[in-house]
Design a protein around this motif. Structure first.
Motif, mmCIF file in Angstrom:
data_model
loop_
_atom_site.group_PDB
_atom_site.id
_atom_site.type_symbol
_atom_site.label_atom_id
_atom_site.label_comp_id
_atom_site.label_asym_id
_atom_site.label_seq_id
_atom_site.Cartn_x
_atom_site.Cartn_y
_atom_site.Cartn_z
ATOM 1 N N LEU A 141 0.804 -1.224 0.000
ATOM 2 C CA LEU A 141 0.000 0.000 0.000
ATOM 3 C C LEU A 141 0.838 1.275 0.000
ATOM 4 C CD1 LEU A 141 -2.892 0.988 -0.082
ATOM 5 C CD2 LEU A 141 -2.955 0.900 2.425
ATOM 6 N N PRO A 142 1.925 1.370 0.784
ATOM 7 C CA PRO A 142 2.734 2.593 0.732
ATOM 8 C C PRO A 142 3.277 2.896 -0.665
ATOM 9 C CG PRO A 142 3.301 1.323 2.671
ATOM 10 C CD PRO A 142 2.407 0.450 1.837
ATOM 11 N N ALA A 143 3.722 1.857 -1.395
ATOM 12 C CA ALA A 143 4.227 2.078 -2.751
ATOM 13 C C ALA A 143 3.116 2.575 -3.661
ATOM 14 C CB ALA A 143 4.824 0.783 -3.304
ATOM 15 N N SER A 144 1.923 2.016 -3.500
ATOM 16 C CA SER A 144 0.791 2.437 -4.320
ATOM 17 C C SER A 144 0.397 3.878 -4.010
ATOM 18 C CB SER A 144 -0.393 1.490 -4.061
ATOM 19 O OG SER A 144 -1.423 1.686 -5.005
ATOM 20 N N LEU A 145 0.374 4.226 -2.720
ATOM 21 C CA LEU A 145 0.018 5.593 -2.320
ATOM 22 C C LEU A 145 1.047 6.602 -2.814
ATOM 23 C CD1 LEU A 145 -1.226 5.029 1.356
ATOM 24 C CD2 LEU A 145 -2.601 5.330 -0.707
ATOM 25 N N LEU A 146 2.331 6.253 -2.697
ATOM 26 C CA LEU A 146 3.380 7.148 -3.182
ATOM 27 C C LEU A 146 3.255 7.356 -4.688
ATOM 28 C CD1 LEU A 146 5.893 8.788 -2.530
ATOM 29 C CD2 LEU A 146 7.262 6.710 -2.846
ATOM 30 N N GLY A 147 2.917 6.285 -5.403
ATOM 31 C CA GLY A 147 2.686 6.422 -6.832
ATOM 32 C C GLY A 147 1.507 7.324 -7.128
ATOM 33 N N GLY A 148 0.442 7.195 -6.339
ATOM 34 C CA GLY A 148 -0.719 8.062 -6.530
ATOM 35 C C GLY A 148 -0.390 9.522 -6.314
ATOM 36 N N ILE A 149 0.427 9.798 -5.292
ATOM 37 C CA ILE A 149 0.856 11.179 -5.037
ATOM 38 C C ILE A 149 1.658 11.711 -6.220
ATOM 39 C CG2 ILE A 149 2.340 12.622 -3.596
ATOM 40 C CD1 ILE A 149 1.638 10.793 -1.253
ATOM 41 N N THR A 150 2.562 10.884 -6.741
ATOM 42 C CA THR A 150 3.377 11.297 -7.879
ATOM 43 C C THR A 150 2.507 11.587 -9.096
ATOM 44 O OG1 THR A 150 5.177 9.879 -7.077
ATOM 45 C CG2 THR A 150 5.324 10.688 -9.345
ATOM 46 N N GLY A 151 1.569 10.686 -9.382
ATOM 47 C CA GLY A 151 0.691 10.885 -10.528
ATOM 48 C C GLY A 151 -0.177 12.120 -10.390
ATOM 49 N N ALA A 152 -0.718 12.340 -9.186
ATOM 50 C CA ALA A 152 -1.537 13.533 -8.959
ATOM 51 C C ALA A 152 -0.703 14.803 -9.096
ATOM 52 C CB ALA A 152 -2.172 13.469 -7.571
ATOM 53 N N PHE A 153 0.541 14.758 -8.611
ATOM 54 C CA PHE A 153 1.438 15.904 -8.753
ATOM 55 C C PHE A 153 1.676 16.230 -10.219
ATOM 56 C CE2 PHE A 153 5.717 17.600 -9.374
ATOM 57 C CZ PHE A 153 5.698 18.711 -8.538
ATOM 58 N N LEU A 154 1.900 15.206 -11.022
ATOM 59 C CA LEU A 154 2.118 15.426 -12.456
ATOM 60 C C LEU A 154 0.881 16.024 -13.112
ATOM 61 C CD1 LEU A 154 3.993 12.121 -13.389
ATOM 62 C CD2 LEU A 154 4.979 14.407 -13.132
ATOM 63 N N LEU A 155 -0.286 15.516 -12.734
ATOM 64 C CA LEU A 155 -1.524 16.020 -13.320
ATOM 65 C C LEU A 155 -1.756 17.484 -12.967
ATOM 66 C CD1 LEU A 155 -4.153 15.324 -14.894
ATOM 67 C CD2 LEU A 155 -5.184 14.793 -12.680
#
Length: 261
Positions: free
Chosen positions: A78-92
């Motif tokens: 879950l932490p890896a998935s959440l960190l990825g979500g933060i990265t993707g949202a930041f890019l968006l």
């Protein structure tokens, strides 16, 4: 949005919630509808992701039995998935909207390809399950698994569509258990990505969220998530893939038309 448009969004949300609980890629149902109603791609992505959180939660609840004994694995991933979500949202949120106009069609094509080749992906997963001696072992490839889950989170935080299909393939290959176990874990990881992305949208892009769309999709996708978790195994995946692919082509058409304007 007029009454007819609201009905279209409700129906799309119901369908998307059902599909997300079963196979993923429900965004390919709602996204074309939102584009057809005149929302910009970024606004449609944000509003859709927030609305589908409720459906993701109901779908995850419906698959709770398949999560039994998977708590430790989820806590690790879950932490890896959440960190990825933060990265993707930041890019968006930080890349120019023109970048999304060019990148979104490419990501949509990638998502559609995942939908088209899902049977082969599932067959690969079944082969892995039936022949565990040929499987990739968790301990030997733990870092690679975390990296792939992170990248799937980045994809989901930026575009959302078909993240679930991607995760089912990754989890089915790298983790022991059945396809249904992988699907149940997928629901939790996708829900986590959507939640973290939603927090980012609320903090940094509140004025770019269409709250009527969020409400409509949230209500209908919640019902869809419950339905999908109960009757999803009886649905015909080929029919769903055909419809999703057709709607995805519609979305792609709208995106290309916007680029040509």
């Amino acid at each position: 949005m007029d009454l007819l448009g609201s009905i279209f969004v409700l129906v799309a949300g119901l369908w998307a919630g059902t599909i997300n609980a079963v196979v993923g890629s429900g965004t390919l149902v709602t996204f074309p509808v939102l584009l057809a109603l005149g929302l910009t791609p970024v606004v449609a992505t944000m509003s859709n992701a927030m609305g589908l959180i409720a459906g993701g939660a109901s779908g995850a609840w419906g698959y709770r039995r398949e999560l039994k004994g998977r708590g430790r694995q989820l806590l690790r991933l879950l932490p890896a998935s959440l960190l990825g979500g933060i990265t993707g949202a930041f890019l968006l949120l930080n890349l120019p909207e023109k970048v999304f106009h060019f990148v979104a069609p490419v990501l949509l094509v990638l998502a559609l390809l995942m939908v088209v080749f899902q049977p082969r992906l599932q067959a690969w997963v079944r082969t892995r399950e039936e022949n565990p001696e040929h499987a990739v072992r968790d301990k030997r490839h733990g870092i690679l698994l975390l990296v792939l889950v992170y990248l799937a989170g980045v994809y989901g935080g930026y575009f959302v569509a078909a993240q679930g299909i991607l995760l089912v393939g990754i989890l089915g290959i790298f983790l022991t258990g059945t396809i249904q176990n992988a699907n149940a874990m997928k629901n939790i990881l996708v829900l986590g990505v959507n939640l973290i992305a939603a927090v980012s949208y609320l903090l940094f892009a509140f004025d770019r969220i269409n709250w009527l769309v969020v409400l409509l999709i949230a209500v209908s996708s919640t019902i869809g998530g419950l339905l999908g978790s109960k009757i999803g195994r009886r649905l015909s995946p080929p029919v769903l893939r055909i419809v999703i692919f057709a709607l995805g082509l519609v979305a792609l058409g709208f995106m290309i038309a916007n680029l040509l304007e």
